[in-house]
Enzyme design. Structure first.
Site, PDB file in Angstrom:
ATOM      1  CB  CYS A  54      -0.906  -0.011   1.227  1.00  0.00           C
ATOM      2  SG  CYS A  54      -2.059   1.368   1.247  1.00  0.00           S
ATOM      3  CB  CYS A  58      -1.604   3.810   8.188  1.00  0.00           C
ATOM      4  SG  CYS A  58      -2.640   4.397   6.824  1.00  0.00           S
ATOM      5  CB  CYS A  61      -0.882  -0.188   8.309  1.00  0.00           C
ATOM      6  SG  CYS A  61      -1.642  -1.456   7.255  1.00  0.00           S
ATOM      7  CB  CYS A  98     -15.157  -7.554   6.813  1.00  0.00           C
ATOM      8  SG  CYS A  98     -14.400  -5.948   6.495  1.00  0.00           S
ATOM      9  CB  CYS A 130     -18.377  -5.567   5.643  1.00  0.00           C
ATOM     10  SG  CYS A 130     -17.425  -4.115   6.159  1.00  0.00           S
ATOM     11  CB  CYS A 190     -18.276  -0.600   9.625  1.00  0.00           C
ATOM     12  SG  CYS A 190     -17.124  -1.395  10.765  1.00  0.00           S
ATOM     13  NE  ARG A 262     -17.193  -6.245  13.876  1.00  0.00           N
ATOM     14  CZ  ARG A 262     -17.650  -5.349  13.014  1.00  0.00           C
ATOM     15  NH1 ARG A 262     -16.853  -4.434  12.534  1.00  0.00           N
ATOM     16  NH2 ARG A 262     -18.897  -5.389  12.618  1.00  0.00           N
TER      17      ARG A 262
HETATM   18  N1  SAM Z   1      -6.724   0.289   3.227  1.00  0.00           N
HETATM   19  C1  SAM Z   1      -7.997   0.473   3.758  1.00  0.00           C
HETATM   20  C2  SAM Z   1      -8.065   1.595   4.764  1.00  0.00           C
HETATM   21  O1  SAM Z   1      -7.041   1.982   5.290  1.00  0.00           O
HETATM   22  O2  SAM Z   1      -9.181   2.052   5.039  1.00  0.00           O
HETATM   23  C3  SAM Z   1      -8.590  -0.778   4.372  1.00  0.00           C
HETATM   24  C4  SAM Z   1      -7.725  -1.731   5.160  1.00  0.00           C
HETATM   25  S1  SAM Z   1      -7.014  -1.116   6.684  1.00  0.00           S
HETATM   26  C5  SAM Z   1      -5.875  -2.379   7.079  1.00  0.00           C
HETATM   27  C6  SAM Z   1      -8.347  -1.248   7.854  1.00  0.00           C
HETATM   28  C7  SAM Z   1      -8.104  -0.868   9.274  1.00  0.00           C
HETATM   29  O3  SAM Z   1      -7.340  -1.868   9.937  1.00  0.00           O
HETATM   30  C8  SAM Z   1      -7.342   0.393   9.560  1.00  0.00           C
HETATM   31  O4  SAM Z   1      -8.120   1.525   9.420  1.00  0.00           O
HETATM   32  C9  SAM Z   1      -6.933   0.195  11.018  1.00  0.00           C
HETATM   33  O5  SAM Z   1      -7.905   0.729  11.876  1.00  0.00           O
HETATM   34  C10 SAM Z   1      -6.888  -1.336  11.160  1.00  0.00           C
HETATM   35  N2  SAM Z   1      -5.505  -1.801  11.408  1.00  0.00           N
HETATM   36  C11 SAM Z   1      -4.514  -1.893  10.519  1.00  0.00           C
HETATM   37  N3  SAM Z   1      -3.378  -2.316  11.092  1.00  0.00           N
HETATM   38  C12 SAM Z   1      -3.660  -2.504  12.403  1.00  0.00           C
HETATM   39  C13 SAM Z   1      -2.886  -2.916  13.529  1.00  0.00           C
HETATM   40  N4  SAM Z   1      -1.597  -3.221  13.422  1.00  0.00           N
HETATM   41  N5  SAM Z   1      -3.493  -3.001  14.734  1.00  0.00           N
HETATM   42  C14 SAM Z   1      -4.803  -2.686  14.851  1.00  0.00           C
HETATM   43  N6  SAM Z   1      -5.574  -2.278  13.823  1.00  0.00           N
HETATM   44  C15 SAM Z   1      -5.017  -2.179  12.615  1.00  0.00           C
HETATM   45  C1  DTB Z   2     -11.050  -3.019  11.673  1.00  0.00           C
HETATM   46  O1  DTB Z   2     -11.395  -2.041  12.360  1.00  0.00           O
HETATM   47  N1  DTB Z   2     -10.155  -3.937  12.060  1.00  0.00           N
HETATM   48  C2  DTB Z   2      -9.949  -4.909  11.022  1.00  0.00           C
HETATM   49  C3  DTB Z   2     -10.968  -4.495   9.952  1.00  0.00           C
HETATM   50  N2  DTB Z   2     -11.519  -3.284  10.482  1.00  0.00           N
HETATM   51  C4  DTB Z   2     -10.570  -4.326   8.551  1.00  0.00           C
HETATM   52  C5  DTB Z   2      -8.524  -4.989  10.584  1.00  0.00           C
HETATM   53  C6  DTB Z   2      -7.563  -5.264  11.714  1.00  0.00           C
HETATM   54  C7  DTB Z   2      -6.193  -5.438  11.121  1.00  0.00           C
HETATM   55  C8  DTB Z   2      -5.183  -5.847  12.153  1.00  0.00           C
HETATM   56  C9  DTB Z   2      -3.829  -5.979  11.578  1.00  0.00           C
HETATM   57  C10 DTB Z   2      -3.696  -7.026  10.519  1.00  0.00           C
HETATM   58  O2  DTB Z   2      -4.126  -8.191  10.693  1.00  0.00           O
HETATM   59  O3  DTB Z   2      -3.093  -6.730   9.470  1.00  0.00           O
HETATM   60 FE1  SF4 Z   3      -2.853   1.132   3.389  1.00  0.00          FE
HETATM   61 FE2  SF4 Z   3      -2.738  -0.036   5.765  1.00  0.00          FE
HETATM   62 FE3  SF4 Z   3      -3.171   2.565   5.619  1.00  0.00          FE
HETATM   63 FE4  SF4 Z   3      -5.093   0.845   4.800  1.00  0.00          FE
HETATM   64  S1  SF4 Z   3      -4.308   1.097   6.877  1.00  0.00           S
HETATM   65  S2  SF4 Z   3      -4.415   2.697   3.748  1.00  0.00           S
HETATM   66  S3  SF4 Z   3      -3.800  -0.798   3.981  1.00  0.00           S
HETATM   67  S4  SF4 Z   3      -1.295   1.497   4.956  1.00  0.00           S
END
Ligand code: SAM
Ligand code: DTB
Ligand code: SF4
Length: 329
Positions: A54, A58, A61, A98, A130, A190, A262
């Protein structure tokens, strides 16, 4: 005063968060039971349809291309594979699937056409569908709605004030704009966030303040505990205390009585007792299955065993917000 409000001040929310813990849990448990069936938990399962690579930054992430994390990067999954995962999720007790993609935003290309096919397929399996695909326009939201999308996940993650400390490649307003586009297409919203990233109590409550004062409360609010992944800027964050998770869930329940709250990422690191308190305090949804998107999560059987111990039952799939079906809502 009505329990369902859109005129909260940030201080009111902070005052709820800071109540004596057991007092807070008691009040939230009472509020929860006034609007929801206390024994029912909505069970969702995640499928990472496009993993890693990506362009965003963030800080939490593992899927951001710029960090060096140990994940299996893959391009968009086939519709067949998604169907296979979705059947497994249904057999495991999930009523919602989802699908997550590591995209900054949706582009109108072949990949999006395929996601539309995935939505149609899962919808036909009698499960709530979702998606979480990053930013979307009004017309993309409409296309997803026409395909049968039930919910769109788009997290605010933290407060407006703290946002730029976590993410620099987009703005808070971009997030709010996508949420607006989702609403316009009549897809349920959501949206929630993450605790344990080094934010203050004020930031946690600030995020709730934005969500609760939207024209309509999101139908579901995921509260994630940061999963600190090696290679991300947050790899050394201390695990969030369970008490903070309980407070955050209870506060969310107090200000959004009808919303599905959730208990999301981070359960793998939580004790059963800790999770029990979260359910008591108003959590009524989980992600189940061995993986979230890239990190591990309790397996279906483990969660069903936990439900048995707690006397909880997975909620059947439904096509209306639960609150509509509750007498005193
Ligand atoms: N790329 C899209 C976005 O950012 O909206 C969708 C996927 S993104 C991985 C969805 C959500 O996962 C993020 O908004 C964040 O709240 C959660 N997330 C990602 N990495 C995480 C982590 N290491 N621990 C907890 N939540 C995480
Ligand atoms: C949300 O709030 N938590 C989920 C879902 N929406 C997409 C994602 C959590 C991701 C946790 C880190 C991972 O497994 O990569
Ligand atoms: Fe990309 Fe992760 Fe940010 Fe979603 S949360 S926009 S997958 S870097």
């Amino acid at each position: 005063m009505s329990d369902i409000r859109h005129n909260w001040t940030k201080q009111e929310i902070i005052d709820i968060y800071n109540k004596p813990l057991l007092e807070l849990v008691h009040e939230a448990a009472t509020m929860h039971r006034k609007y929801n069936k206390g024994s029912e938990v909505q069970v969702s399962s995640l499928i990472s349809i496009k993993t890693g690579g990506c362009s965003e930054d963030c800080g939490y992430c593992p899927q951001a291309a710029r960090y060096h994390t140990d994940i299996d990067v893959h391009k968009l999954m086939s519709v067949e594979k998604v169907t296979e995962y979705a059947s497994r999720a249904k057999a495991g007790g999930a009523s919602r699937v989802c699908m997550g993609a590591a995209w900054r935003e949706v582009r109108d290309n072949r990949d999006f056409d395929n996601v539309i096919e995935m939505v149609k397929t899962v919808n036909a399996m009698d499960m709530e569908v979702c998606c979480t695909l990053g930013m979307i326009t009004e017309s993309q939201a409409q296309r997803l709605a026409d395909a049968g999308l039930y919910a769109y996940n788009h997290n605010l993650d933290t407060s407006e004030e703290n946002y730029s400390n976590i993410i620099s490649t987009r703005q808070y307003d971009d997030r709010l704009n996508t949420i607006k586009n989702v609403r316009k297409a009549n897809i349920t919203v959501c949206s929630g966030g993450i605790i344990g990233m080094g934010e203050s109590t004020e930031d946690r409550c600030g995020m709730l303040y934005t969500l609760v004062n939207l024209p309509e409360h999101p139908e579901s609010v995921p509260i994630n505990a940061l999963v600190a992944v090696k290679g991300t800027p947050m790899e050394n964050q201390a695990p969030v205390p369970i008490w903070d998770m309980v407070r955050m869930i209870a506060t969310t329940r107090m200000v959004m009585p009808k919303t599905v709250v959730r208990l999301s990422a981070g359960r793998q690191q939580m004790s059963l007792e800790g999770q029990a308190l979260c359910f008591m305090a108003g959590a009524n949804s989980i992600f189940t299955g061995e993986k979230l998107l890239t990190t591990s999560n309790p397996e279906f059987d483990v969660d069903m065993e936990m439900f048995k111990i707690f006397g909880l039952a997975p909620r059947a799939p439904f096509k209306k917000p639960l609150a509509v079906e509750v007498e005193n809502a």
